[in-house]
Design a protein around this motif. Sequence first.
Motif, mmCIF file in Angstrom:
data_model
loop_
_atom_site.group_PDB
_atom_site.id
_atom_site.type_symbol
_atom_site.label_atom_id
_atom_site.label_comp_id
_atom_site.label_asym_id
_atom_site.label_seq_id
_atom_site.Cartn_x
_atom_site.Cartn_y
_atom_site.Cartn_z
ATOM 1 N N THR A 5 -69.135 4.997 -2.612
ATOM 2 C CA THR A 5 -68.292 3.803 -2.704
ATOM 3 C C THR A 5 -67.094 3.990 -1.780
ATOM 4 N N PRO A 6 -66.436 2.899 -1.401
ATOM 5 C CA PRO A 6 -65.220 3.040 -0.584
ATOM 6 C C PRO A 6 -64.208 3.994 -1.228
ATOM 7 N N GLN A 7 -64.107 3.945 -2.556
ATOM 8 C CA GLN A 7 -63.173 4.821 -3.270
ATOM 9 C C GLN A 7 -63.543 6.294 -3.072
ATOM 10 N N GLU A 8 -64.837 6.598 -3.104
ATOM 11 C CA GLU A 8 -65.287 7.975 -2.906
ATOM 12 C C GLU A 8 -64.993 8.441 -1.488
ATOM 13 N N ALA A 55 -62.586 16.666 7.811
ATOM 14 C CA ALA A 55 -62.119 16.459 6.434
ATOM 15 C C ALA A 55 -63.285 16.018 5.541
ATOM 16 N N LEU A 56 -64.140 15.173 6.078
ATOM 17 C CA LEU A 56 -65.277 14.687 5.303
ATOM 18 C C LEU A 56 -66.339 15.771 5.115
ATOM 19 N N GLY A 57 -66.527 16.605 6.140
ATOM 20 C CA GLY A 57 -67.486 17.699 6.036
ATOM 21 C C GLY A 57 -68.902 17.209 5.802
ATOM 22 N N ASP A 58 -69.650 17.972 5.035
ATOM 23 C CA ASP A 58 -71.067 17.664 4.832
ATOM 24 C C ASP A 58 -71.297 16.473 3.922
ATOM 25 N N ARG A 59 -70.278 16.122 3.150
ATOM 26 C CA ARG A 59 -70.459 15.067 2.157
ATOM 27 C C ARG A 59 -70.892 13.758 2.785
ATOM 28 N N MET A 60 -70.440 13.518 4.032
ATOM 29 C CA MET A 60 -70.690 12.217 4.648
ATOM 30 C C MET A 60 -71.563 12.337 5.896
#
Length: 87
Positions: A5-8, A55-60
């Motif tokens: 989500t945008p919040q995540e 900053a986002l790393g692997d998550r995104m």
Amino acid sequence: MADPTPQEVRDYIAQGLPCEHLAVEGDGRHFFATIVSAEFAGKNRVARHQIVYRALGDRMREQIHALSMKTLTPAEWAETSANHHHH
């Protein structure tokens, strides 16, 4: 993996990058982030985007191509905000 989500997305960026202002809009497929950070000072647009990607790393990793960004220093943000009042 579920679409974030945008919040995540906002939380991910905030965890990895100290921001003065951070706003993320999106529909799960495409995101638009406005990011204001002192970390951007003296860096060009590409370098700024790399900071955000780090900053986002692997998550995104899968979604990163769907993220549009406006990256500003606090000074640039102040100018932009000030300009909006003149219209």
